[in-house]
Motif scaffolding. Structure first.
Motif, PDB file in Angstrom:
ATOM      1  N   VAL A 112       9.331 -31.367 -37.444  1.00 23.28           N
ATOM      2  CA  VAL A 112       9.000 -30.659 -36.205  1.00 23.28           C
ATOM      3  C   VAL A 112       8.041 -29.523 -36.519  1.00 23.28           C
ATOM      4  N   MET A 113       6.938 -29.470 -35.776  1.00 21.33           N
ATOM      5  CA  MET A 113       6.027 -28.335 -35.859  1.00 21.33           C
ATOM      6  C   MET A 113       5.888 -27.730 -34.470  1.00 21.33           C
ATOM      7  N   THR A 114       5.674 -26.427 -34.416  1.00 18.37           N
ATOM      8  CA  THR A 114       5.452 -25.748 -33.146  1.00 18.37           C
ATOM      9  C   THR A 114       4.081 -25.089 -33.177  1.00 18.37           C
ATOM     10  N   PHE A 115       3.522 -24.869 -31.993  1.00 20.18           N
ATOM     11  CA  PHE A 115       2.204 -24.246 -31.937  1.00 20.18           C
ATOM     12  C   PHE A 115       2.057 -23.432 -30.664  1.00 20.18           C
ATOM     13  N   ASN A 116       1.274 -22.365 -30.762  1.00 20.97           N
ATOM     14  CA  ASN A 116       0.835 -21.561 -29.615  1.00 20.97           C
ATOM     15  C   ASN A 116      -0.592 -21.128 -29.926  1.00 20.97           C
ATOM     16  N   SER A 117      -0.758 -19.933 -30.502  1.00 19.26           N
ATOM     17  CA  SER A 117      -2.090 -19.578 -31.002  1.00 19.26           C
ATOM     18  C   SER A 117      -2.267 -20.063 -32.437  1.00 19.26           C
ATOM     19  N   THR A 118      -1.151 -20.292 -33.132  1.00 20.89           N
ATOM     20  CA  THR A 118      -1.154 -20.848 -34.484  1.00 20.89           C
ATOM     21  C   THR A 118      -0.098 -21.946 -34.551  1.00 20.89           C
ATOM     22  N   ALA A 119      -0.056 -22.658 -35.671  1.00 23.66           N
ATOM     23  CA  ALA A 119       0.912 -23.745 -35.839  1.00 23.66           C
ATOM     24  C   ALA A 119       1.814 -23.466 -37.032  1.00 23.66           C
ATOM     25  N   ASN A 120       3.066 -23.892 -36.929  1.00 23.02           N
ATOM     26  CA  ASN A 120       4.034 -23.723 -38.013  1.00 23.02           C
ATOM     27  C   ASN A 120       4.849 -24.997 -38.176  1.00 23.02           C
TER      28      ASN A 120
END
Length: 328
Positions: A112-120
């Protein structure tokens, strides 16, 4: 029942026999501690049983789901708190859909990765679907004060990196990509293309959350969603976030995935059961094989109880020895 021991089975049997034999010998020569040594012997047997990793047939599951590598990319920008997903917010829909994905691909490795202004990368590849569900259950939108504008392609580089890594390590395993977001681009940065993964994935979906009417968003804080709504700086009114299906359909076109608009009334599970795609590998969700239901965890409960009993026994012995030392 089958066994998948954590160590060599002969070595495990020898260790258990030695441990139980020692406890039996001590129980015979130290009759005043008979109960304690019986307890310790049972503890050795239970630990041995747990390390043998027993299991039973767990029913039929799709063979494709077991060999697949599933990558879930989740938009966690402030707009995912918009109140236009049934009686909840968009992120509520994401949580339910991730649960369906974890169940549909039981036995597969999921990240699972999440993103908004950056990705993690929040969860590296794991076969523990429950860990994925629990992590996503705890997700919350990006903190409003920290937001620098969200980009729908913020996950692009990390996604390409993960796909290439899987191809290098397990070239025969099909890759499933699930992109989950509302398509709203608030960053000034240009949207990057996802075309680099096209042909490298076996299938998947771009899932869109939100409505054309849009919804207001409560501010995301360090302690959760506040009672105050995000304000539109242009007019001072409550800001409204609207899904951008054009952006989401563009991502689907670039990746070769299928776009699907999500709503609270329609479960995702039936759609996942029919997943298929092209790319380097094919997935047949119709071919089935027997799965395995692990039973080793059952032994944890009596082991914990016996360890607690042993701890109380040792505490009593220590307490009894204190007055004796003072007299000496």
């Amino acid at each position: 029942m089958t066994l998948l021991p954590e160590v060599s089975l002969p070595l495990l049997l020898i260790g258990v026999l030695v441990g139980v034999g020692f406890c039996v010998w001590r129980a015979a020569v130290a009759r005043r501690q008979l109960v304690a040594w019986i307890r310790r012997g049972v503890l050795v047997l239970l630990v041995g049983a747990m390390l043998s990793h027993p299991g039973v047939p767990g029913g039929l599951v799709p063979t494709g789901s077991i060999s697949a590598k599933v990558i879930i990319a989740i938009d966690t920008s402030q707009s995912m708190a918009a109140e236009d997903y049934g009686d909840g917010v968009r992120l509520d829909g994401v949580r339910e859909d991730v649960k369906d994905v974890a169940y549909a691909f039981a036995g597969a490795d999921i990240s699972v990765m999440t993103f908004n202004s950056t990705a993690n990368l929040n969860v590296p590849m794991t076969g523990d679907g429950s860990a994925v569900i629990e992590m996503v259950r705890a997700l919350r939108p990006e903190i409003a004060q920290k937001s620098r504008g969200s980009s729908i392609s913020a996950a692009r580089d990390l996604l390409v990196q993960e796909v290439d890594k899987i191809h290098a390590a397990d070239p025969g395993d099909p890759i499933i990509v699930i992109y989950m977001g509302d398509g709203e681009q608030t960053s000034a940065d240009p949207v990057e293309s996802f075309a680099d993964i096209k042909g490298k994935v076996a299938g998947g979906f771009v899932l869109g959350y939100g409505t054309d009417q849009g919804g207001k968003m409560k501010q995301s804080t360090y302690t959760g969603l506040s009672d105050e709504y995000v304000q539109d700086p242009t007019n001072g009114q409550d800001a409204v976030s609207v899904i951008d299906e054009g952006n989401l359909q563009q991502i689907a076109s670039e990746t070769g995935l299928t776009y699907l608009h999500r709503d609270a009334a329609t479960p995702l599970k039936p759609t996942l059961q029919g997943i298929s795609g092209g790319g380097d590998a094919e997935i047949s969700m119709e071919q089935m094989r027997e799965s395995r239901l692990d039973l080793y965890w059952i032994f944890a409960f009596p082991i914990a109880a016996l360890l607690a009993w042993e701890g109380l026994h040792i505490a009593r012995l220590i307490r009894k020895s204190i007055p004796t030392r003072e007299k000496q």
